[in-house]
Design a protein around this motif. Structure first.
Motif, short mmCIF file in Angstrom:
data_model
loop_
_atom_site.label_atom_id
_atom_site.label_comp_id
_atom_site.label_asym_id
_atom_site.label_seq_id
_atom_site.Cartn_x
_atom_site.Cartn_y
_atom_site.Cartn_z
N VAL A 71 0.83 -1.30 0.19
CA VAL A 71 0.34 -0.09 0.50
C VAL A 71 0.77 1.23 0.30
O VAL A 71 0.39 2.20 -0.72
CB VAL A 71 -0.99 0.27 1.08
N GLY A 72 2.08 0.95 0.48
CA GLY A 72 2.89 2.35 0.68
C GLY A 72 3.29 2.40 -0.29
O GLY A 72 3.57 4.35 -1.08
N ALA A 73 3.88 1.52 -1.10
CA ALA A 73 4.45 1.95 -2.47
C ALA A 73 3.39 1.91 -3.61
O ALA A 73 4.12 3.13 -4.54
CB ALA A 73 5.03 0.67 -3.03
N ALA A 74 2.39 1.47 -3.81
CA ALA A 74 1.57 1.94 -4.51
C ALA A 74 0.75 3.48 -4.00
O ALA A 74 0.74 4.25 -5.30
CB ALA A 74 0.19 1.27 -3.67
N TYR A 75 1.19 4.18 -3.36
CA TYR A 75 0.65 6.11 -3.26
C TYR A 75 1.95 6.31 -3.69
O TYR A 75 1.63 7.48 -4.28
CB TYR A 75 0.49 6.04 -1.57
N CYS A 103 -1.27 15.94 2.54
CA CYS A 103 -0.94 14.53 2.71
C CYS A 103 -0.20 15.09 4.70
O CYS A 103 -0.42 14.32 5.41
CB CYS A 103 1.07 15.00 2.26
N ALA A 104 0.01 16.13 4.56
CA ALA A 104 -0.15 17.53 5.60
C ALA A 104 -1.04 16.78 7.25
O ALA A 104 -0.87 17.02 8.22
CB ALA A 104 0.94 18.31 6.09
N VAL A 105 -2.32 17.79 6.81
CA VAL A 105 -3.62 16.97 6.82
C VAL A 105 -4.08 16.25 7.14
O VAL A 105 -4.83 15.57 8.47
CB VAL A 105 -4.14 18.86 7.21
N MET A 106 -4.28 15.29 5.96
CA MET A 106 -4.97 14.23 6.09
C MET A 106 -4.22 12.90 6.31
O MET A 106 -4.26 12.33 7.30
CB MET A 106 -5.52 14.22 5.20
N LEU A 107 -3.61 13.08 5.84
CA LEU A 107 -2.86 11.53 4.99
C LEU A 107 -1.61 10.72 6.30
O LEU A 107 -2.13 9.91 7.27
CB LEU A 107 -1.62 11.24 4.18
N VAL A 108 -1.12 11.91 6.91
CA VAL A 108 0.14 11.33 7.99
C VAL A 108 -0.36 11.29 9.07
O VAL A 108 -0.39 10.01 9.64
CB VAL A 108 1.22 11.96 7.72
N VAL A 150 2.06 -1.99 10.41
CA VAL A 150 2.75 -2.43 9.23
C VAL A 150 2.70 -1.41 8.59
O VAL A 150 3.18 0.06 8.09
CB VAL A 150 3.57 -3.65 9.56
N MET A 151 1.17 -1.65 7.91
CA MET A 151 0.41 -0.84 7.16
C MET A 151 0.39 0.50 7.75
O MET A 151 0.81 1.71 6.31
CB MET A 151 -0.71 -1.19 6.69
N PHE A 152 -0.26 1.48 8.68
CA PHE A 152 -0.17 2.17 8.62
C PHE A 152 1.15 2.72 9.17
O PHE A 152 1.16 4.02 8.76
CB PHE A 152 -0.71 2.59 9.92
N VAL A 153 2.31 2.45 8.90
CA VAL A 153 3.83 2.96 9.63
C VAL A 153 4.40 3.15 7.70
O VAL A 153 4.76 4.43 7.31
CB VAL A 153 4.54 2.33 10.18
N LEU A 154 4.00 2.64 7.22
CA LEU A 154 4.31 2.67 5.76
C LEU A 154 3.55 4.05 5.28
O LEU A 154 3.93 4.84 4.24
CB LEU A 154 4.77 0.71 4.66
N LEU A 155 2.21 3.42 4.85
CA LEU A 155 1.42 4.71 4.58
C LEU A 155 2.14 5.80 5.00
O LEU A 155 2.46 7.17 4.52
CB LEU A 155 -0.46 4.51 5.12
N GLY A 156 2.35 6.25 6.11
CA GLY A 156 2.57 7.50 7.36
C GLY A 156 3.94 7.85 5.94
O GLY A 156 4.01 9.05 6.14
N LEU A 157 5.18 7.16 5.81
CA LEU A 157 5.74 6.83 5.68
C LEU A 157 5.68 7.69 4.17
O LEU A 157 5.93 8.26 2.83
CB LEU A 157 6.93 5.69 5.21
N ALA A 158 4.95 7.13 3.10
CA ALA A 158 4.65 7.59 1.90
C ALA A 158 4.31 8.10 1.87
O ALA A 158 4.32 9.46 0.86
CB ALA A 158 3.58 6.20 1.33
#
Length: 187
Positions: A71-75, A103-108, A150-158
């Motif tokens: 999911v992170g790579a997809a983003y 990204c700053a207000v919603m995704l992270v 793990v998913m949320f950490v990878l998505l946050g890094l993305a």
């Protein structure tokens, strides 16, 4: 800004490696499904103490981890769904602003909240030694539930990576080769 773009590229590489592992989960999933079908319908005996329940549970574990790890790579590769009815008519700078704010207000923040709320869920499964609801199923359910973290950490890094690229775009310092991976589409 170059240092931040280097960090962004490092995050993208990490997410790419994660996606490769997720791809191998799909290969494992195919093999497990094939083995399950062959043993079930062709009468081949199961080995290593496996049973159909364990095989089927491992199928959804592998499927879950494939999603978690990709999911992170997809983003960052902009493969997610976008509804660009209005955005495509906006200036390039404004599109970078929209991406940065999103990204700053919603995704992270969403990713941080998701990881924070998933932590007790996985920890409880680990501390209680939670196992499958089936007596002959898999144990160590915390590994599956920990995948949420793990998913949320990878998505946050993305989200952080795309934020860095968007800020570089706002500042006019984003290389043209990185524009499509920041905003998606044919820019």
């Amino acid at each position: 800004m170059r240092a931040f773009l280097t960090v962004s590229r490092g995050i993208d590489r990490l997410l790419g490696w994660s996606a490769v592992i997720g791809g191998w989960c799909i290969v494992g999933l195919i093999l497990v499904v094939f083995y399950d079908v062959v043993t079930r319908y062709l009468g081949v005996p199961k080995v290593f103490g496996l049973n159909s329940t364990k095989l089927q549970e491992s199928e959804y574990w592998l499927h879950s981890y494939a999603i978690v790890l990709v999911v992170g790579a997809a983003y960052v590769r902009q493969t997610h769904v976008r509804i660009d009815l209005l955005r495509e008519n906006l200036s390039l700078r404004l599109r970078y602003w929209i991406e940065a704010v999103g990204c700053a207000v919603m995704l992270v923040p969403y990713s941080i909240l998701g990881a924070w709320l998933s932590w007790p869920y996985a920890l409880r499964a680990w501390s209680t030694g939670e196992t499958s609801k089936s007596q002959i199923g898999l144990s160590d359910i915390w590994l599956l539930k920990g995948g949420l973290i793990v998913m949320f950490v990878l998505l946050g890094l993305a989200g952080l990576s795309v934020f860095i690229k968007a800020v570089a775009g706002i500042a006019g310092q984003l290389p043209a080769s990185m524009q499509a991976e920041t905003l998606g589409g044919e820019n």
